[in-house]
Scaffold this motif. Structure first.
Motif, mmCIF file in Angstrom:
data_model
loop_
_atom_site.group_PDB
_atom_site.id
_atom_site.type_symbol
_atom_site.label_atom_id
_atom_site.label_comp_id
_atom_site.label_asym_id
_atom_site.label_seq_id
_atom_site.Cartn_x
_atom_site.Cartn_y
_atom_site.Cartn_z
ATOM 1 N N ASP A 8 0.804 -1.218 0.000
ATOM 2 C CA ASP A 8 0.000 0.000 0.000
ATOM 3 C C ASP A 8 0.839 1.272 0.000
ATOM 4 O O ASP A 8 0.298 2.356 -0.131
ATOM 5 C CB ASP A 8 -0.931 0.023 1.220
ATOM 6 N N ARG A 9 2.122 1.153 0.156
ATOM 7 C CA ARG A 9 3.000 2.331 0.201
ATOM 8 C C ARG A 9 3.351 2.788 -1.205
ATOM 9 O O ARG A 9 3.569 1.985 -2.093
ATOM 10 C CB ARG A 9 4.270 1.999 0.978
ATOM 11 N N THR A 106 -7.740 9.944 2.474
ATOM 12 C CA THR A 106 -7.415 9.266 3.729
ATOM 13 C C THR A 106 -5.969 8.774 3.766
ATOM 14 O O THR A 106 -5.588 8.061 4.688
ATOM 15 C CB THR A 106 -8.362 8.079 3.971
ATOM 16 N N LEU A 107 -5.179 9.145 2.784
ATOM 17 C CA LEU A 107 -3.777 8.724 2.745
ATOM 18 C C LEU A 107 -2.992 9.405 3.863
ATOM 19 O O LEU A 107 -3.308 10.523 4.276
ATOM 20 C CB LEU A 107 -3.136 9.064 1.388
ATOM 21 N N GLU A 108 -1.970 8.731 4.327
ATOM 22 C CA GLU A 108 -1.069 9.281 5.329
ATOM 23 C C GLU A 108 0.233 9.652 4.667
ATOM 24 O O GLU A 108 0.701 8.961 3.765
ATOM 25 C CB GLU A 108 -0.817 8.266 6.441
ATOM 26 N N VAL A 109 0.879 10.716 5.120
ATOM 27 C CA VAL A 109 2.119 11.194 4.536
ATOM 28 C C VAL A 109 3.269 10.910 5.478
ATOM 29 O O VAL A 109 3.185 11.165 6.674
ATOM 30 C CB VAL A 109 2.037 12.720 4.272
ATOM 31 N N GLU A 110 4.352 10.370 4.922
ATOM 32 C CA GLU A 110 5.585 10.164 5.671
ATOM 33 C C GLU A 110 6.680 10.948 4.959
ATOM 34 O O GLU A 110 6.749 10.946 3.739
ATOM 35 C CB GLU A 110 5.987 8.691 5.680
ATOM 36 N N SER A 111 7.535 11.604 5.700
ATOM 37 C CA SER A 111 8.653 12.306 5.095
ATOM 38 C C SER A 111 9.751 11.328 4.731
ATOM 39 O O SER A 111 9.899 10.279 5.353
ATOM 40 C CB SER A 111 9.225 13.345 6.057
ATOM 41 N N ALA A 112 10.491 11.691 3.699
ATOM 42 C CA ALA A 112 11.588 10.812 3.260
ATOM 43 C C ALA A 112 12.726 10.825 4.251
ATOM 44 O O ALA A 112 12.938 11.708 4.990
ATOM 45 C CB ALA A 112 12.094 11.266 1.901
#
Length: 112
Positions: A8-9, A106-112
């Protein structure tokens, strides 16, 4: 991390100046996450793509946010056959993309 979570990523390039994604239901702030992930139904027609970033999405330097080219009246990215319908699309785009209704991403954000 399980295989489902890994599948899912996705990696999506977002400008560092873009505002953080609002919570679902909150007003759109131009973070661009939804349109960078995939086009909405009208964006699919205008972009001629079903996956990846919508070609109608534009970065606005002045406001430091993403905006829909259909809403701003920027018709250059439209396919030639669709350009005659540009005024109608512009008038209808707000409703077609549910602008002003609230964030439905509804997506979640992650920083690189």
């Amino acid at each position: 991390m399980n295989d489902t979570a890994a599948a899912d990523r996705r990696v999506i390039e977002i400008r560092s100046e873009a505002p953080r994604k609002p919570a679902p239901g909150q007003p759109c702030n131009g973070c661009g996450l939804c349109c960078l992930t995939e086009p909405c139904p009208v964006g699919m027609l205008a972009s001629q793509r079903r996956d990846g970033a919508c070609r109608m999405l534009e970065w606005n330097e002045g406001t430091a946010r993403y905006v829909c080219g259909l809403l701003t009246g920027q018709h250059a990215p439209l396919p030639v056959w669709l350009r005659p319908a540009a005024p109608l699309l512009r008038r209808s785009a707000r409703r077609l993309i549910a602008a002003g209704i609230g964030c439905d991403c509804t997506l979640e954000v992650e920083s690189a």
